[in-house]
Enzyme design. Structure first.
Site, PDB file in Angstrom:
ATOM      1  CG  ASN A 118      35.865  86.605  27.422  1.00  0.00           C
ATOM      2  OD1 ASN A 118      36.173  85.829  28.145  1.00  0.00           O
ATOM      3  ND2 ASN A 118      36.624  87.694  27.277  1.00  0.00           N
ATOM      4  CB  VAL A 119      30.715  82.644  25.095  1.00  0.00           C
ATOM      5  CG1 VAL A 119      31.767  81.665  24.942  1.00  0.00           C
ATOM      6  CG2 VAL A 119      30.285  83.042  26.570  1.00  0.00           C
ATOM      7  CG  HIS A 135      36.132  78.782  25.809  1.00  0.00           C
ATOM      8  ND1 HIS A 135      36.329  78.846  26.952  1.00  0.00           N
ATOM      9  CD2 HIS A 135      36.951  77.606  25.285  1.00  0.00           C
ATOM     10  CE1 HIS A 135      37.505  78.442  27.253  1.00  0.00           C
ATOM     11  NE2 HIS A 135      37.753  77.271  26.596  1.00  0.00           N
ATOM     12  CB  CYS A 163      17.507  71.957  13.603  1.00  0.00           C
ATOM     13  SG  CYS A 163      18.464  71.829  12.111  1.00  0.00           S
ATOM     14  N   GLY A 203      43.749  88.979  30.946  1.00  0.00           N
ATOM     15  CA  GLY A 203      42.455  88.664  31.729  1.00  0.00           C
ATOM     16  C   GLY A 203      42.006  87.299  31.716  1.00  0.00           C
ATOM     17  CB  THR A 204      42.799  84.326  30.710  1.00  0.00           C
ATOM     18  OG1 THR A 204      42.740  82.701  30.985  1.00  0.00           O
ATOM     19  CG2 THR A 204      44.251  84.650  29.981  1.00  0.00           C
ATOM     20  CB  SER A 205      42.217  81.912  35.945  1.00  0.00           C
ATOM     21  OG  SER A 205      41.673  81.023  34.925  1.00  0.00           O
TER      22      SER A 205
HETATM   23  P1  OAD Z   1      38.641  83.384  34.867  1.00  0.00           P
HETATM   24  O1  OAD Z   1      37.022  84.032  35.392  1.00  0.00           O
HETATM   25  O2  OAD Z   1      38.780  82.097  35.446  1.00  0.00           O
HETATM   26  O3  OAD Z   1      39.656  84.449  35.309  1.00  0.00           O
HETATM   27  C1  OAD Z   1      39.532  85.702  34.985  1.00  0.00           C
HETATM   28  C2  OAD Z   1      40.943  86.578  35.331  1.00  0.00           C
HETATM   29  O4  OAD Z   1      40.804  87.941  34.773  1.00  0.00           O
HETATM   30  C3  OAD Z   1      41.633  86.629  36.517  1.00  0.00           C
HETATM   31  O5  OAD Z   1      42.852  85.881  36.633  1.00  0.00           O
HETATM   32  C4  OAD Z   1      41.197  87.894  37.004  1.00  0.00           C
HETATM   33  O6  OAD Z   1      42.403  88.190  37.961  1.00  0.00           O
HETATM   34  C5  OAD Z   1      41.438  88.620  35.753  1.00  0.00           C
HETATM   35  N1  OAD Z   1      40.677  89.833  35.988  1.00  0.00           N
HETATM   36  C6  OAD Z   1      39.702  90.370  36.409  1.00  0.00           C
HETATM   37  N2  OAD Z   1      39.400  91.697  36.057  1.00  0.00           N
HETATM   38  C7  OAD Z   1      40.205  92.078  35.466  1.00  0.00           C
HETATM   39  C8  OAD Z   1      40.695  93.070  34.570  1.00  0.00           C
HETATM   40  N3  OAD Z   1      39.810  94.153  34.735  1.00  0.00           N
HETATM   41  N4  OAD Z   1      41.699  93.389  33.793  1.00  0.00           N
HETATM   42  C9  OAD Z   1      42.634  92.200  33.692  1.00  0.00           C
HETATM   43  N5  OAD Z   1      42.389  91.293  34.516  1.00  0.00           N
HETATM   44  C10 OAD Z   1      40.978  90.915  34.975  1.00  0.00           C
HETATM   45  O7  OAD Z   1      38.179  83.402  33.611  1.00  0.00           O
HETATM   46  P2  OAD Z   1      39.021  82.787  32.218  1.00  0.00           P
HETATM   47  O8  OAD Z   1      40.532  82.650  32.599  1.00  0.00           O
HETATM   48  O9  OAD Z   1      38.366  83.486  30.973  1.00  0.00           O
HETATM   49  O10 OAD Z   1      35.228  78.188  30.032  1.00  0.00           O
HETATM   50  O11 OAD Z   1      38.324  81.493  32.138  1.00  0.00           O
HETATM   51  C11 OAD Z   1      38.579  80.403  31.237  1.00  0.00           C
HETATM   52  C12 OAD Z   1      37.386  79.538  31.090  1.00  0.00           C
HETATM   53  O12 OAD Z   1      37.085  78.906  32.302  1.00  0.00           O
HETATM   54  C13 OAD Z   1      36.238  80.368  30.520  1.00  0.00           C
HETATM   55  O13 OAD Z   1      35.966  80.593  29.346  1.00  0.00           O
HETATM   56  C14 OAD Z   1      34.961  79.289  30.898  1.00  0.00           C
HETATM   57  C15 OAD Z   1      35.543  78.893  32.220  1.00  0.00           C
HETATM   58  O14 OAD Z   1      35.223  77.940  32.789  1.00  0.00           O
HETATM   59  C16 OAD Z   1      34.291  77.642  29.543  1.00  0.00           C
HETATM   60  O15 OAD Z   1      32.925  78.405  29.585  1.00  0.00           O
HETATM   61  C17 OAD Z   1      34.314  76.526  28.540  1.00  0.00           C
END
Ligand code: OAD
Length: 264
Positions: A118-119, A135, A163, A203-205
């Site tokens: 997360n950012v 990230h 800058c 909480g990550t896909s």
């Molecule tokens: P995603 O938006 O792809 O996935 C979010 C995940 O959180 C999903 O699997 C949801 O099921 C889950 N989720 C949602 N609400 C939740 C909750 N309350 N508790 C637990 N889980 C929950 O996000 P990321 O996996 O973070 O990259 O995505 C990774 C990266 O892909 C991001 O950092 C971004 C994106 O492209 C960049 O910007 C480089």
């Protein structure tokens, strides 16, 4: 404790927020804990994901027209404005109990590491002191030319600001599509994943690499894999424990179960 084979335990949110006794036991005896978080941990704070934020004026752009070095070169003002709007939204939200539980865990576990995709900076705002931001962070900028970071900048003149060192354009300090992750943070996260006894994927896909690879590194090194997510992911089949529900509900319960004196 914590390393070796065991049967997978799945806890659905429908069962209430029950933390499996076997997991509590493993955590009580574990020293090295590694956590990877994604957008899901901030969902309960109301932080929109990249795609969710693409409403109104922004809906007509493809992600690569807003989040690549090429896009910034072509239209720096557009990209600056997109991130300025997201930065303003993040300033309006607050950390949730999931972020606070991880900040408490950092104080309680002997050897604790946290990496995030997360950012939004919400882990730090909840009190986490050491966070590997894989990230980047929306609340900082860096020079597009010389890469130097800045926490403060002046927005009174033409945008993006320049800058003060080299006159290059300032850009958000986030990792754009096609860019490499910060090397030292990634290396440290990989080393911690290799050594940990328990790895949490929260909480990550689990689909965006190289961050998603950390869970596999941990599992291959014998760690207990715990996933907390509202939905199953490609990682779920490999998890020893899958806590299926909101991180903001499971994490405080888990911390209280393992460290009864924890203050969250
Ligand atoms: P995603 O938006 O792809 O996935 C979010 C995940 O959180 C999903 O699997 C949801 O099921 C889950 N989720 C949602 N609400 C939740 C909750 N309350 N508790 C637990 N889980 C929950 O996000 P990321 O996996 O973070 O990259 O995505 C990774 C990266 O892909 C991001 O950092 C971004 C994106 O492209 C960049 O910007 C480089």
């Amino acid at each position: 404790m914590g390393r070796g084979k065991r049967k997978r335990q799945i806890v659905g949110h429908g069962d209430g927020v029950n933390i499996p006794a076997a997991l509590v036991e493993i955590l009580r005896w574990s020293e090295r804990i590694m956590v990877l978080t994604g957008a899901g941990i901030s969902a309960e704070s109301g932080v929109p994901t990249f795609r969710d934020a693409q409403t109104g004026l922004w809906a007509r752009f493809k992600p690569e027209e807003l989040a690549t070095p090429e896009a910034f070169r072509l239209n720096p003002r557009l990209v600056w404005d997109w991130y300025a709007e997201r930065r303003a939204k993040v300033r309006l939200v607050a950390p949730n109990p999931g972020h606070y539980a991880l900040a408490a865990m950092e104080k309680l576990a002997p050897d604790f590491h946290l990496a995030t995709q997360n950012v939004d900076g919400l882990h730090q705002r909840a009190g986490s002191r050491r966070v590997w931001e894989l990230h980047g962070n929306l609340t900082r900028v860096k020079c597009f030319e010389d890469d130097g970071p800045f926490e403060n900048w002046n927005e009174t003149g033409p945008l993006p600001p320049r800058c003060p060192r080299c006159g290059g354009a300032l850009r958000p300090d986030v990792v754009w599509f096609g860019e490499s992750l910060p090397e030292s943070a990634l290396r440290a996260a990989e080393a911690a994943s290799q050594k940990c006894e328990v790895f949490f994927s929260i909480g990550t896909s689990a689909m965006v690499y190289p961050a998603a690879g950390l869970a596999h590194t941990a599992k291959e090194s014998g760690a207990t894999l715990v996933e907390i997510n509202t939905q199953e992911t490609p990682l779920t089949r490999q998890a020893d424990f899958f806590l299926g529900g909101p991180a903001g509900q499971f994490l405080p319960e888990l911390v209280r179960a393992v460290w009864p004196k924890a203050q969250i």
